[in-house]
Design an enzyme around this catalytic site. Structure first.
Site, PDB file in Angstrom:
ATOM      1  N   GLU B  73       0.828  -1.215   0.000  1.00  0.00           N
ATOM      2  CA  GLU B  73       0.000   0.000   0.000  1.00  0.00           C
ATOM      3  C   GLU B  73       0.856   1.256   0.000  1.00  0.00           C
ATOM      4  O   GLU B  73       0.483   2.278  -0.577  1.00  0.00           O
ATOM      5  CB  GLU B  73      -0.951  -0.010   1.201  1.00  0.00           C
ATOM      6  N   HIS B 142     -11.323  -7.009   7.894  1.00  0.00           N
ATOM      7  CA  HIS B 142     -12.044  -6.681   6.662  1.00  0.00           C
ATOM      8  C   HIS B 142     -13.308  -5.890   6.956  1.00  0.00           C
ATOM      9  O   HIS B 142     -14.280  -5.953   6.205  1.00  0.00           O
ATOM     10  CB  HIS B 142     -12.441  -7.949   5.889  1.00  0.00           C
TER      11      HIS B 142
END
Lengths: 437, 350
Positions: B73, B142
């Protein structure tokens, strides 16, 4: 307790450890500290000119021997030798010499300016001038640089006005960055110089992204970036290496190994295990390790890597092996952590002196011309400083309208920032009643 | 720019879309209009993204403009900053908002402050798309709603759509915006809204029945809230999935609530909130994110500062709990009818 099946514990499958001695944590320690004699005999300094120069389109693996060695062009007599000699004309050599001298004169003057209270902070690049100056000359003028904080030489070599640099350092009313950035954190888009961040190594993946964009658009410009060996330990370094490798990005990534990250020696970035250039191998990209105090070697390495990038052969990691001759910054006291003799004993010499002697050896320079050049550099810097001081110095006055503090957070000022700007301007009356400008 | 109000179900051809399709449509339109728009992220290219938001785009626009990335990321957002400095408009995808933390420094210290620190020499017109929020049994890696972290950062815009129509119009506006935008997509309602009960997962999209979305280009300005329904008993301020939960709960309770979907947290449409609270005298803030220092704290403070003399009851907030997101107890964590109902009862008690 919940009821359930009886647990018997894991099956013991491994070997018994028996009566082994306890483990021991290794913490690196530099070879000498203040008061210690300096002995650089552990450094392997190979002779100049002995390394082969592979074709710029070679497989990355062909460069791996070069990542463990040291590319050097100037020999002990300061003559240019070997396959890496870039064969520059005397005019270019003199221009590079002048840029190095001007950078050093600028650093000296700004250092004094900080001590005189004209600004808060300064960082010299003394001893490392060859890295920036050679790179600026080996690249095209419009190749994009994502610099760290010790590449002021690139701005100087590219002809950025000294007075603008001083304005930025003094954060005065003519500061192009509106007094927002720490001194030395320049931004100069027209000179292909990206805005400097104080968060280290962040510019490495950004340079790769810029290079990817250039490739996406079918441009011919390439990107380059610089980090110190200390911040090569940051995750961003490895993100950049991965992205550069994956997309074969037209980028040259430079690690300036100046041996010290503030007071931490290069061992804390892993230097005791291998060279910084050798990290290229694990990513499958080309790597070069170069004598950073030999401006011809640096030029040659950068030119090689730039040509490689420009011909779609991909990225290169270059380690510039050099020495930070001064403190990390004006806030640092290197005598507190390293031997005073490190600088004078540094076996790779001073980059300005080496190029000077090389040019004199060619019959293209003289002591007299050198002295004159130094005087001229000092005069240029002095004049720029005087000019900049007319616009004010840090702490002497509120140089920028308060509203500018709230501008450029977003393209348009949202209501909450407009409200806060009103508050700042209101507060001015009671906080700073004496300041009229 | 075509103003939002000029586009309605009556004067533009529409197509039924869920939120994912609307996002895909927005990306498609913007990539066709502007060759500088590029999109990339983990699994974004050939596969079209794990939620299919970028489906078919690589085929249409090529691998140079739509591509997969390494699982990194920091590299994704760092490269986006460099691309933006070059002049592109990158729209990177972070596969789940929970994974944005390795890219935090590039977003917070670099993208968000680039315009400021360079006195607008360099800008970062980046739109970071990321699915966020719970309700899909995603466990604690998540399901997070980290929007408050980003609203705290000077220079970032935070956008959260609650319907396909908004998702398309807001995403187009975000891509066109010259500032970095974090675009959080409530994945619980990617495929349809729901009414707040885990066993009743979907109903039709209100306002634009069946998720009828205009074809072609339109944009919804950032910083403009939507009045989901008008009412007089209290004002509910919320965004994302919770818009649908609030609607369902208040309808079931028979409360004449005014529901405001903020749509963007920064810049914030405080005027819409003020106007409503001045009318109703009562305010409930709802979000799914954890409570302490959540964006609700900011909203409650603002309402208290601006509307104090109009208030008939203390401003309430209903939020998730200050725990990591639990897997099997997800529906105990999720703010739903009981928690919201209790708060509404307290607010309306006298």
């Amino acid at each position: 307790m919940a009821s359930g099946p009886t647990r018997t514990g894991p099956t013991r499958t491994g070997k018994s450890r028996g009566n082994l001695p306890p483990l021991d944590l290794y913490v690196p320690e530099p070879k000498f500290r203040p008061g210690d004699p300096v002995d650089y005999s552990h450094l392997e300094i190979p002779a100049a000119g002995k390394l082969a120069r592979p074709d710029e389109g070679c497989a990355a693996s062909e460069t791996w021997p070069l990542t463990l060695d040291l590319i050097r062009v100037l020999d002990e007599n300061d003559a240019a030798v070997g396959a890496w000699n870039p064969n520059l004309d005397p005019e270019t050599l003199r221009r590079m010499l002048a840029s190095m001298a001007l950078t050093r004169a600028f650093d000296d003057r700004m250092y004094r300016g900080q001590r005189q209270g004209k600004t808060s902070f300064y960082m010299k690049s003394t001893g490392e001038e060859a890295v920036s100056i050679a790179c600026a000359h080996a690249l095209a003028f419009d190749d994009m640089v994502f610099p760290s904080y010790r590449q002021q030489g690139i701005l100087i070599a590219r002809g950025y006005p000294l007075v603008e640099m001083v304005n930025q350092i003094y954060s005065n009313r003519a500061d192009p960055l509106k007094g927002r950035q720490l001194p030395i954190m320049y931004s100069a888009k027209d000179y292909g110089f990206f805005s400097i961040s104080g968060n280290l190594a962040t510019q490495f993946p950004q340079a790769v992204g810029w290079a990817m964009a250039s490739a996406i658009k079918g441009d011919t410009r390439i990107a380059t970036s610089f980090v110190g060996e200390g911040s090569s330990a940051e995750g961003d370094f490895h993100a950049a290496m991965t992205f550069a490798a994956v997309y074969n990005a037209p980028v040259v990534l430079n690690v300036v190994n100046n041996q010290w990250a503030i007071s931490s020696f290069s061992g804390f970035a892993g230097a005791e295990r291998t060279t910084f250039a050798a990290r290229a191998a694990g990513y499958g990209i080309a790597g070069l390790r170069v004598d950073g105090n030999d401006i011809l070697a640096v030029y040659a390495a950068m030119e090689w890597a730039a040509n490689r990038a420009r011909s779609n052969q991909g990225p290169t990691l270059i380690e510039h092996f050099t020495y930070r001759a001064e403190g990390h910054s004006t806030s640092d006291d290197p005598t507190a952590y390293r031997s005073a003799h490190e600088r004078e004993e540094w076996p790779l010499g001073d980059p300005i002196m080496r190029l000077k002697k090389h040019l004199i050896g060619l019959g293209e320079w003289s002591e007299e011309r050198h002295a004159e050049m130094d005087r001229d550099a000092a005069e240029q810097v002095k004049a720029a400083t005087k000019e900049a001081e007319k616009n004010g110095i840090l702490g002497h006055g509120l140089h920028h309208p308060f509203h500018t503090m709230f501008e450029d957070v977003f393209e348009e000022l949202p209501w909450h920032l407009e409200e806060q700007a009103d508050q700042a301007i209101r507060e001015r009356q009671s906080k700073f009643p004496d300041w009229k400008d | 720019m075509i103003e939002e109000d000029s586009v309605s179900l009556h004067d533009a051809p529409t197509r039924q879309m869920n939120m994912i399709e609307a996002i895909n449509d927005a990306l498609d339109i913007m990539m066709a209009r502007d060759p500088d728009v590029v999109t990339f992220g983990e699994d974004v290219g050939y596969f079209g993204g794990v939620f299919r938001a970028t489906a078919n785009l690589q085929k249409k626009y090529g691998r140079n403009r739509v591509f997969d990335t390494p699982i990194n990321e920091c590299g994704i957002i760092g490269a986006a900053v460099g691309m933006a400095a070059y002049g592109l408009r990158p729209v990177p995808e972070i596969q789940f908002a929970d994974y944005i933390y390795p890219g935090m420094d590039q977003l917070v210290s670099e993208a968000a402050r680039l315009r400021y620190r360079s006195a607008a020499e360099f800008i970062a017109p980046i739109t970071v798309r990321s699915p966020f929020g719970g309700g899909i049994f995603g466990g604690q890696t998540h399901s997070q709603s980290p929007e408050a972290l980003f609203t705290h950062v000077s220079g970032l815009k935070t956008v959260i759509p609650a319907s396909p129509y908004d998702a398309k119009g807001l995403l187009i506006a975000a891509i066109e915006d010259n500032d970095p935008v974090i675009f959080f997509e409530p994945k619980r309602i990617y495929n349809g809204p729901f009414d707040g009960y885990y066993d009743r997962p979907s109903k039709t999209w209100k306002g634009h029945p069946l998720g009828m979305v205009p074809e072609g280009y339109y944009s919804i300005p950032l910083g403009k809230a939507r009045i989901v329904q008008e009412g007089s008993a209290l004002t509910v301020v919320t965004y994302g999935t919770m818009v649908h939960v609030a609607e369902a709960v208040l309808a079931e309770k028979g409360v004449d609530a005014e529901i405001i979907d903020l749509r963007t947290l920064v810049p914030l449409d405080l005027e819409a909130v003020e106007k409503s609270v001045e009318k109703t005298g009562r305010c409930l803030v709802i979000h799914e994110a954890t409570r302490t220092s959540g964006f609700g704290a900011e909203l409650v403070t603002l309402v208290q500062e601006r509307c104090f003399y109009h208030l008939e009851a203390p401003v309430e907030r209903v939020t998730g709990f200050d725990t990591p997101y639990p897997h099997s107890l997800e529906w105990a964590y999720f703010p739903g009818p009981v928690r919201i109902g209790e708060a509404v009862d307290r607010l309306l008690k006298d």
